[in-house]
Design a protein around this motif. Structure first.
Motif, PDB file in Angstrom:
ATOM      1  N   ASN A  38       0.853  -1.185   0.000  1.00  0.00           N
ATOM      2  CA  ASN A  38       0.000   0.000   0.000  1.00  0.00           C
ATOM      3  C   ASN A  38       0.894   1.241   0.000  1.00  0.00           C
ATOM      4  O   ASN A  38       2.000   1.245   0.539  1.00  0.00           O
ATOM      5  N   SER A  70       0.338   5.701   0.113  1.00  0.00           N
ATOM      6  CA  SER A  70      -0.517   6.878   0.152  1.00  0.00           C
ATOM      7  C   SER A  70       0.382   8.105   0.000  1.00  0.00           C
ATOM      8  O   SER A  70       1.408   8.215   0.693  1.00  0.00           O
ATOM      9  N   GLU A  79      -3.731  10.490  -2.003  1.00  0.00           N
ATOM     10  CA  GLU A  79      -3.893   9.625  -0.827  1.00  0.00           C
ATOM     11  C   GLU A  79      -4.562   8.305  -1.190  1.00  0.00           C
ATOM     12  O   GLU A  79      -4.365   7.303  -0.503  1.00  0.00           O
ATOM     13  N   ARG A  80      -5.363   8.287  -2.247  1.00  0.00           N
ATOM     14  CA  ARG A  80      -6.073   7.065  -2.642  1.00  0.00           C
ATOM     15  C   ARG A  80      -5.383   6.362  -3.808  1.00  0.00           C
ATOM     16  O   ARG A  80      -6.028   5.682  -4.604  1.00  0.00           O
TER      17      ARG A  80
END
Length: 272
Positions: A123, A125, A256-257
């Motif tokens: 992940n 961000s 951020e996404r």
């Protein structure tokens, strides 16, 4: 009758007369002085002289004019000898470390069936990536890294002084560290870290290519990880080993996404 014998009566007077004349002539002559010596004496002819000295005297007692040269030569030899000893010691120590590392690696792989850890960026961000202005940016990347230890008999200590950074086109955007932790055998751990950059100046060409990549929804980034680790086998630990991980990550946006489109990680190990 006359005597027929002839008597040489006049022979003796003639001889005496001649002798007397000669002696009288010699007495009247003055003696000659000796020849004077030459004003420029003639030098003696050149010659070669050979002086033989004992060998021990030649080496032990140099002439005074060569004493400094001998001292400098002796000091130079001493320096060379020390340098050779130091190089020899360093080479032997390096060779010993290489042999020890090779033996340890052989024991890990053959005896304990060591398997390479696996890493992946799961992940990411992104904040502060403003590409509309020419001013420097201060981005922040929140990155999650998955570390897997597939070994059944080996644990891994992740030590302090690690380093993590994010790059785009060889331009560092942010950096940070990983937390120190111990990963037991047969374990999967997700590490989360925040990477920050301050006043990062992007050139016009880099800013344009980065904006075009974002418009195409394929932004290539590179996440580099360097961490010192120790391997635990039973109750024993190895020395500090440096692990380097390089992950080529492609995201669809600088927000951020952001979602990860592709992720490919490889790693290398330095045993000393």
């Amino acid at each position: 009758m006359a005597d027929p014998r002839v008597h040489p009566a006049t022979a003796a007077p003639l001889a005496s007369t001649s002798s007397a004349a000669t002696s009288s002539e010699n007495s009247t002559q003055t003696p000659r002085p000796p020849n004077p010596p030459p004003s420029n004496p003639v030098p003696p002819p050149p010659a070669t002289y050979i002086v033989q000295l004992p060998r021990d005297q030649i080496f032990r007692y140099p002439p005074p004019e060569n004493a400094r040269k001998l001292e400098a030569h002796t000091r130079r030899k001493t320096r060379r000898s020390c340098c050779r000893r130091c190089c020899c010691f360093t080479f032997c120590l390096l060779l010993l470390l290489i042999v020890a590392a090779a033996v340890s690696a052989g024991v890990l792989y053959l005896v304990f069936g060591f398997k390479s850890p696996k890493y992946a960026v799961t992940n990411i961000s992104i904040k502060g990536m403003n590409l509309t202005s020419d001013s420097p940016i201060s981005p922040r990347f929140d990155v999650s890294i998955r570390a897997e230890n597939p070994n059944g008999k080996v644990g891994i200590y992740y030590l302090k002084d690690s380093a993590v950074d994010v790059l785009y086109d060889n331009v560092k955007l942010s950096d940070g560290v990983l937390p120190a932790f111990y990963q037991p055998r047969k374990n999967v751990t997700v590490l989360e870290t925040s990477l920050t950059g301050t006043d990062v100046a992007l050139e016009g060409a880099v800013r344009r290519t980065l904006s075009n990549s974002q418009n195409k929804r394929k932004v290539p980034l590179v996440v580099n990880v360097k961490a010192p680790v120790k391997i635990k086998v039973g109750s024993a630990k190895t020395w500090e080993i440096s692990v380097k991980v390089k992950c080529d990550v492609v995201v669809d946006a600088l927000s951020e996404r952001a979602k990860i489109v592709s992720n490919d990680c490889d790693y290398s190990v330095r045993l000393w």
